[in-house]
Motif scaffolding. Sequence first.
Motif: not given
Length: 87
Positions: A55-62
């Motif tokens: 839940h609330n997962g996804g793809v991210s970057v700095r």
Amino acid sequence: MKIYERQFEILRLLNERKFVTMSSMAKEFEVTTRTIFSDIVALTERYAIKTTQGHNGGVSVRNDFHPFIGTLSVEETKALIKVRVSS
């Protein structure tokens, strides 16, 4: 849209938004979440991309993620591919 174009756009989105869900990218690019997953797997081999499950997962970057420094634009890439194919 070709694979390299979609992956370029995924990088652009991540650079702009810093966090995106796979389902929202799938809707935006009109592909399946499995296709986006495959793109992310390929991109993580070359870029510092982080995935979060659940839940609330996804793809991210700095925040200091800048993939376009020293890279070609989509138009430049297409031109090179055209030259290579016609050779």
